[in-house]
Motif scaffolding. Structure first.
Motif, PDB file in Angstrom:
ATOM      1  N   LEU A   1       0.842  -1.194   0.000  1.00 40.28           N
ATOM      2  CA  LEU A   1       0.000   0.000   0.000  1.00 40.28           C
ATOM      3  C   LEU A   1       0.880   1.248   0.000  1.00 40.28           C
ATOM      4  CD1 LEU A   1      -2.381  -1.340   2.717  1.00 40.28           C
ATOM      5  CD2 LEU A   1      -2.968  -1.102   0.328  1.00 40.28           C
ATOM      6  N   ASP A   2       0.302   2.339  -0.452  1.00 42.97           N
ATOM      7  CA  ASP A   2       1.032   3.602  -0.447  1.00 42.97           C
ATOM      8  C   ASP A   2       1.451   3.938   0.986  1.00 42.97           C
ATOM      9  OD1 ASP A   2       0.690   3.852  -3.148  1.00 42.97           O
ATOM     10  OD2 ASP A   2      -1.131   5.067  -2.975  1.00 42.97           O
ATOM     11  N   GLN A   3       2.699   4.346   1.099  1.00 43.60           N
ATOM     12  CA  GLN A   3       3.217   4.693   2.415  1.00 43.60           C
ATOM     13  C   GLN A   3       2.605   6.011   2.876  1.00 43.60           C
ATOM     14  OE1 GLN A   3       6.007   3.152   4.006  1.00 43.60           O
ATOM     15  NE2 GLN A   3       6.321   1.529   2.535  1.00 43.60           N
ATOM     16  N   LYS A   4       2.292   6.060   4.153  1.00 42.42           N
ATOM     17  CA  LYS A   4       1.841   7.311   4.780  1.00 42.42           C
ATOM     18  C   LYS A   4       2.758   7.552   5.974  1.00 42.42           C
ATOM     19  CE  LYS A   4      -3.010   7.092   3.401  1.00 42.42           C
ATOM     20  NZ  LYS A   4      -4.431   7.064   3.851  1.00 42.42           N
ATOM     21  N   HIS A   5       3.641   8.508   5.815  1.00 40.12           N
ATOM     22  CA  HIS A   5       4.627   8.756   6.863  1.00 40.12           C
ATOM     23  C   HIS A   5       3.939   9.161   8.156  1.00 40.12           C
ATOM     24  CE1 HIS A   5       8.260   9.971   8.891  1.00 40.12           C
ATOM     25  NE2 HIS A   5       7.714  11.141   9.127  1.00 40.12           N
ATOM     26  N   TYR A   6       4.382   8.582   9.232  1.00 41.88           N
ATOM     27  CA  TYR A   6       3.886   8.948  10.552  1.00 41.88           C
ATOM     28  C   TYR A   6       5.043   9.470  11.380  1.00 41.88           C
ATOM     29  CZ  TYR A   6       2.169   8.802  15.238  1.00 41.88           C
ATOM     30  OH  TYR A   6       1.839   9.165  16.507  1.00 41.88           O
ATOM     31  N   ASP A   7       4.841  10.594  11.967  1.00 46.76           N
ATOM     32  CA  ASP A   7       5.876  11.224  12.768  1.00 46.76           C
ATOM     33  C   ASP A   7       5.720  10.760  14.219  1.00 46.76           C
ATOM     34  OD1 ASP A   7       7.519  12.944  14.223  1.00 46.76           O
ATOM     35  OD2 ASP A   7       7.279  14.556  12.773  1.00 46.76           O
ATOM     36  N   LEU A   8       6.482   9.736  14.614  1.00 51.98           N
ATOM     37  CA  LEU A   8       6.366   9.196  15.967  1.00 51.98           C
ATOM     38  C   LEU A   8       6.701  10.225  17.051  1.00 51.98           C
ATOM     39  CD1 LEU A   8       7.735   5.563  15.623  1.00 51.98           C
ATOM     40  CD2 LEU A   8       5.506   6.224  16.515  1.00 51.98           C
ATOM     41  N   PRO A   9       7.767  11.016  16.898  1.00 51.14           N
ATOM     42  CA  PRO A   9       8.025  12.023  17.935  1.00 51.14           C
ATOM     43  C   PRO A   9       6.851  12.984  18.111  1.00 51.14           C
ATOM     44  CG  PRO A   9       9.974  11.712  16.594  1.00 51.14           C
ATOM     45  CD  PRO A   9       8.877  10.956  15.916  1.00 51.14           C
ATOM     46  N   GLN A  10       6.270  13.415  17.003  1.00 49.26           N
ATOM     47  CA  GLN A  10       5.143  14.342  17.106  1.00 49.26           C
ATOM     48  C   GLN A  10       3.941  13.670  17.776  1.00 49.26           C
ATOM     49  OE1 GLN A  10       3.763  16.062  13.381  1.00 49.26           O
ATOM     50  NE2 GLN A  10       3.669  18.057  14.382  1.00 49.26           N
ATOM     51  N   PHE A  11       3.710  12.403  17.446  1.00 49.36           N
ATOM     52  CA  PHE A  11       2.629  11.668  18.089  1.00 49.36           C
ATOM     53  C   PHE A  11       2.868  11.591  19.592  1.00 49.36           C
ATOM     54  CE2 PHE A  11       1.354   7.531  19.834  1.00 49.36           C
ATOM     55  CZ  PHE A  11      -0.017   7.625  19.710  1.00 49.36           C
ATOM     56  N   LEU A  12       4.106  11.284  19.981  1.00 49.69           N
ATOM     57  CA  LEU A  12       4.413  11.148  21.402  1.00 49.69           C
ATOM     58  C   LEU A  12       4.200  12.466  22.139  1.00 49.69           C
ATOM     59  CD1 LEU A  12       5.546   8.721  23.098  1.00 49.69           C
ATOM     60  CD2 LEU A  12       7.709   9.960  23.096  1.00 49.69           C
ATOM     61  N   VAL A  13       4.675  13.558  21.559  1.00 52.81           N
ATOM     62  CA  VAL A  13       4.574  14.860  22.223  1.00 52.81           C
ATOM     63  C   VAL A  13       3.137  15.342  22.285  1.00 52.81           C
ATOM     64  CG1 VAL A  13       5.203  17.300  22.042  1.00 52.81           C
ATOM     65  CG2 VAL A  13       6.941  15.530  21.674  1.00 52.81           C
ATOM     66  N   GLN A  14       2.434  15.266  21.153  1.00 49.49           N
ATOM     67  CA  GLN A  14       1.103  15.867  21.091  1.00 49.49           C
ATOM     68  C   GLN A  14       0.012  14.984  21.665  1.00 49.49           C
ATOM     69  OE1 GLN A  14       0.132  17.197  17.172  1.00 49.49           O
ATOM     70  NE2 GLN A  14       1.769  18.715  17.098  1.00 49.49           N
ATOM     71  N   LYS A  15       0.106  13.684  21.450  1.00 46.62           N
ATOM     72  CA  LYS A  15      -0.992  12.809  21.820  1.00 46.62           C
ATOM     73  C   LYS A  15      -0.777  12.090  23.149  1.00 46.62           C
ATOM     74  CE  LYS A  15      -3.405  13.627  18.153  1.00 46.62           C
ATOM     75  NZ  LYS A  15      -4.730  14.279  18.225  1.00 46.62           N
ATOM     76  N   VAL A  16       0.471  11.711  23.427  1.00 43.67           N
ATOM     77  CA  VAL A  16       0.736  10.938  24.640  1.00 43.67           C
ATOM     78  C   VAL A  16       1.080  11.850  25.808  1.00 43.67           C
ATOM     79  CG1 VAL A  16       2.204   9.170  25.684  1.00 43.67           C
ATOM     80  CG2 VAL A  16       1.476   8.947  23.296  1.00 43.67           C
ATOM     81  N   LEU A  17       2.042  12.742  25.618  1.00 45.32           N
ATOM     82  CA  LEU A  17       2.510  13.576  26.718  1.00 45.32           C
ATOM     83  C   LEU A  17       1.565  14.725  27.030  1.00 45.32           C
ATOM     84  CD1 LEU A  17       6.306  13.734  25.784  1.00 45.32           C
ATOM     85  CD2 LEU A  17       5.170  12.220  27.431  1.00 45.32           C
ATOM     86  N   ALA A  18       0.956  15.302  25.993  1.00 45.59           N
ATOM     87  CA  ALA A  18       0.101  16.471  26.204  1.00 45.59           C
ATOM     88  C   ALA A  18      -1.373  16.156  26.016  1.00 45.59           C
ATOM     89  CB  ALA A  18       0.521  17.591  25.247  1.00 45.59           C
ATOM     90  N   GLY A  19      -1.703  14.910  25.737  1.00 45.08           N
ATOM     91  CA  GLY A  19      -3.093  14.550  25.518  1.00 45.08           C
ATOM     92  C   GLY A  19      -3.888  14.530  26.808  1.00 45.08           C
ATOM     93  N   SER A  20      -5.206  14.586  26.661  1.00 48.70           N
ATOM     94  CA  SER A  20      -6.081  14.623  27.835  1.00 48.70           C
ATOM     95  C   SER A  20      -6.649  13.260  28.189  1.00 48.70           C
ATOM     96  CB  SER A  20      -7.238  15.604  27.589  1.00 48.70           C
ATOM     97  OG  SER A  20      -7.985  15.203  26.444  1.00 48.70           O
ATOM     98  N   ASN A  21      -6.549  12.282  27.267  1.00 49.34           N
ATOM     99  CA  ASN A  21      -7.125  10.962  27.522  1.00 49.34           C
ATOM    100  C   ASN A  21      -6.162   9.908  26.987  1.00 49.34           C
ATOM    101  OD1 ASN A  21      -8.628   8.616  27.742  1.00 49.34           O
ATOM    102  ND2 ASN A  21     -10.524   9.536  27.013  1.00 49.34           N
ATOM    103  N   LEU A  22      -5.165   9.574  27.793  1.00 49.31           N
ATOM    104  CA  LEU A  22      -4.120   8.665  27.335  1.00 49.31           C
ATOM    105  C   LEU A  22      -4.676   7.276  27.049  1.00 49.31           C
ATOM    106  CD1 LEU A  22      -1.199   8.098  26.694  1.00 49.31           C
ATOM    107  CD2 LEU A  22      -0.784   7.686  29.128  1.00 49.31           C
TER     108      LEU A  22
END
Length: 604
Positions: A207-228
Motif C-alpha cells: 500500500l502507499d506509504q503514509k509517513h507517521y511522525d512518531l516524535p510528534q505523536f508522542l509529544v502531542q498525543k501521549v505527553l500532552a493529551g487529555s485521555n491517554l
C-alpha cells in the motif's frame, strides 16, 4: 466451548503479569536497526501506512508542536537537559541499557528538541501518570502479542527504584526519561504496524506509504493529551476480528499457564462411538479445559468407553480445528488435542501480527479470503459477516495462493479460461504430444494474440512449437466444463489470481482444500455475485443464475464501485460468536514468520 467476547478496552493501566512466552519474538529485522518510525527493510516500511496515520492523529501534520506542561522543582533542569542532549547524540547506549538505543536516537532527539530538553516522563523527581501507564502497558504487552523485552520490561522495576532513591539526580532522571521515550515509541510503532516488514515474509500487500511522525505523536498525543487510555487504544487496529483475537490471546495465555496435563496416548486404530477407550476420562478433562465439553456436561469419571457426551464434544473440537467433524478419534484428531497450548498462543500472536499489517480502514469493508481456513467472508457495513463460504486455494507444493490486496472491479459470466504459459507447458503440451486432437476433445482453443482461432482440430508440429514459445495462446471455451465454472470475479493483479466458480463442487466437502493452481474457487458464486451487484437492480439472484447458465459468453459486468479484496493467512481466527478456530500452517508461513522473529532476537 471457550468463547471470546470483546469488551470496551480499559486495561492499559493494568500492571498484571503474564506467563513467559515459549518463543520470544522481537521487533526488528535481522539487518542493522534503523530509527523508529522507518522500516527496518528500507523504503517498504514494515508494510504500508505506518498505520499511525493522520486519520488517527486528526491532522497531525498541520498542528504546531505542543510542549507538554512538564517541569521539575527538585532537579537541576540545566543538568538534566545537558544529559538528555548527550544521551540523544552519544555513540554509546550503555547508560540506559536499551539494546537499540542508538538506532532510536534520531526520533528521541526530535522529542526533546520539541520540549526544550525537559524531562518528558518525570515531574518533581517522580514518574508521571503517563509514564506509569506506558510502563504498565509495556509490562503487560505479551497480552497484545508483543514481546515485553523488546521494550526493556525487565529493566523498569530497577529504573523506577533508582528514580525513587535519587529523585534529584540529573543523570538518573535523564537515563530514565530517555529510555522510556525510546521504548514508548518502539511500543506504539510495533502495536500499530507490527514488528517486522511483511514483504520478505511473503505477505504481498503493498500500500502507499503514509509517513507517521512518531516524535510528534508522542509529544502531542501521549505527553500532552487529555485521555491517554483512549489514545493508546486507538493506536491498535480497530477491526473487530483483531480485538477478538487479542481477547482470545489473553484466554489462551491463562490456559497455557494452568495446563499441566499429560498428552493423550497414540492410537493403534480409529476409535468410534461405542468403542472401548481407556483414556476417556483424560479426553474429557482435555475437552473441558478447551471448552468443547461444556462445564455442565455430565461424563462418567470411570468410563472406559468412548460415548456421549464426549463424541459430540470431539465433533465440536474437530470443527474448530479444520478437521472432518465425524466424531471419530483418529491420529490427526489426537495430534490436535495434544498440541501444546503454548503453540496456540504463538498462532494467536502471529495472527495479531498479520492483522497489524493491514490498512487502518477501507472506504468499503472487504471481501476477505483466509487461505489456511479455506473460507471466504464478506463484511457488511456494520462489520458483521454478510456471507461466509468454503473456498479451494492453491496447492501447497507448487501453486500457493499469494497473500495480497487489490480491488475487485468487474465480474465475467461464462468466461473463457486463458491458460497461463507455465500451465500450458507443464500440462497441455505433454498431452498434445501424445494426442494432437486433445484441445478439440477437451473444449480448448489455440488462438493468436488477438484472440483469433488458429487451430480448431489437430495441432500440427508447427503450431505446437508456437504454443511452447507462448506466441500462440490456449484458452478453454465457456460452459459447464470450463475450469473457471460459469463466473469469475476480477481484481487485476500481478499474480493473475482471481475468484471463480468450479465444475468440481465435490471438492468443497474436503476438510483440506488446497487443490487449485493458485486461483480461488468459491462454493456459492451466484450468491457472491448477487452481493457484489446488489446496488444494480437488474442483477437479482435469479438473473445472475440465468446469466451463468444460458447468458452470452464472456459477458463482463462492471461493479458500481471497486470492492477491496484481501487474501490473508491466519492460522488462528476468532468468529463472531467468540469461538476460536485453529488451522494448519499449510504453506509454512507461520514457521517463516517465527523463524525470522527468532533470528531478529539473536541479532538485536
Amino acid at each position: 466451548m471457550i468463547t471470546i467476547s470483546v469488551e470496551q478496552r480499559s486495561d492499559c493501566q493494568s500492571s498484571a503479569k503474564v506467563p513467559q512466552r515459549r518463543l520470544n519474538i522481537p521487533n526488528a529485522s535481522n539487518e542493522k536497526p534503523l530509527p523508529l518510525g522507518t522500516s527496518p527493510h528500507g523504503s517498504t516500511a514494515g508494510l504500508t501506512l505506518i498505520l499511525l496515520t493522520c486519520q488517527l492523529l486528526a491532522g497531525c501534520h498541520s498542528q504546531p508542536v505542543v510542549t507538554p506542561r512538564i517541569g521539575s522543582n527538585s532537579v537541576d533542569a540545566g543538568a538534566v537537559a545537558e544529559k538528555l542532549r548527550t544521551l540523544t547524540s552519544s555513540a554509546t547506549p550503555s547508560e540506559n541499557g536499551s539494546a537499540n538505543f542508538i538506532s532510536d536516537q534520531h526520533n528521541a532527539r526530535k522529542v526533546y528538541e520539541a520540549i526544550q530538553y525537559s524531562p518528558a516522563w518525570v515531574r518533581e523527581g517522580k514518574a508521571t501518570p503517563e509514564a506509569l501507564a506506558v510502563i504498565s502497558a509495556i509490562e503487560s504487552s505479551q497480552q497484545k502479542g508483543l514481546n515485553p523485552e523488546d521494550y526493556d520490561a525487565s529493566h523498569w522495576p530497577e529504573r523506577m527504584a533508582a528514580l525513587k532513591a535519587a529523585p534529584g539526580n540529573a543523570e538518573t532522571v535523564a537515563n530514565f526519561d530517555a529510555a522510556l521515550t525510546v521504548n514508548a515509541m518502539r511500543y506504539f510503532s510495533n502495536l500499530r504496524i507490527g514488528r517486522v516488514n511483511p514483504k520478505p515474509l511473503e505477505f504481498g500487500i503493498d500500500l502507499d506509504q503514509k509517513h507517521y511522525d512518531l516524535p510528534q505523536f508522542l509529544v502531542q498525543k501521549v505527553l500532552a493529551g487529555s485521555n491517554l487510555a483512549d489514545v493508546m487504544n486507538k493506536v491498535e487496529p480497530q477491526y473487530l476480528g483483531y480485538q477478538r483475537t487479542e481477547t482470545a490471546l489473553k484466554t489462551y495465555l491463562a490456559l497455557a499457564a494452568q495446563d499441566h496435563s499429560q498428552p493423550l496416548p497414540d492410537l493403534q486404530k480409529t476409535v468410534k462411538s461405542g468403542d472401548a477407550y481407556s483414556s476417556a476420562q483424560q479426553l474429557g478433562d482435555r475437552l473441558r479445559l478447551l471448552g468443547d465439553l461444556p462445564q455442565s456436561a455430565v461424563a462418567d469419571p470411570n468410563a472406559t468407553t468412548y460415548s456421549e457426551p464426549l463424541v459430540e464434544a470431539v465433533k465440536h473440537f474437530q470443527t474448530r480445528h479444520g478437521l472432518k467433524s465425524e466424531g471419530r478419534l483418529d491420529k490427526e484428531t489426537i495430534a490436535q488435542l495434544n498440541m501444546p497450548l503454548g503453540t496456540r498462543v504463538i498462532q494467536l500472536e502471529d495472527s495479531l501480527e498479520r492483522w497489524r499489517w493491514l490498512p487502518a480502514d477501507y472506504p468499503q469493508l472487504p471481501v476477505a479470503v483466509n487461505i489456511p481456513g479455506f473460507k471466504l467472508r464478506v463484511f457488511s457495513d456494520d462489520h458483521t459477516i454478510a456471507l461466509r463460504m468454503n473456498v479451494v486455494v492453491g496447492k501447497a507444493l507448487n501453486h500457493q495462493t499469494p497473500v495480497f490486496a487489490k480491488e475487485m472491479k468487474y465480474i465475467i459470466f461464462r468466461p473463457y479460461w486463458n491458460l497461463p504459459l507455465d500451465i500450458v507447458r507443464a500440462e497441455i503440451v505433454p498431452k498434445l504430444l501424445r494426442n494432437p486432437r486433445y484441445l478439440a476433445q477437451k473444449g480448448f482453443e489455440a488462438t493468436d494474440q488477438n484472440g483469433h482461432i488458429v487451430a480448431a482440430g489437430a495441432v500440427s508440429q508447427t503450431v505446437l512449437a508456437e504454443i511452447k514459445s507462448g506466441r500462440i495462446l490456449i484458452r478453454q471455451k465457456p460452459g459447464p466444463r470450463n475450469a473457471l465454472g460459469l463466473v469469475k470475479f476480477m481484481f487485476p493483479n500481478e499474480f493473475d489470481v482471481y475468484l471463480h466458480s468450479t465444475p468440481a463442487p465435490e471438492l468443497f466437502n474436503q476438510s483440506r482444500r488446497d487443490f487449485s493452481h493458485g486461483c480461488i474457487r468459491v462454493e456459492e458464486p451466484a450468491e457472491l455475485a448477487a452481493w457484489l451487484l446488489k446496488d444494480q437492480s437488474k442483477w437479482t439472484l435469479e438473473s445472475i443464475k440465468a446469466a451463468m447458465q444460458s447468458g452470452p459468453d464472456n459477458h463482463q459486468v462492471n461493479l458500481t464501485r471497486p470492492v477491496p479484496v484481501v487474501i490473508v493467512y491466519l492460522t488462528a481466527i476468532v468468529e463472531e460468536n467468540g469461538e476460536v478456530y485453529f488451522y494448519n500452517d499449510i504453506y509454512g508461513l507461520d514457521g517463516i514468520l517465527n523463524d525470522a522473529l527468532a533470528k531478529n532476537q539473536t541479532n538485536r
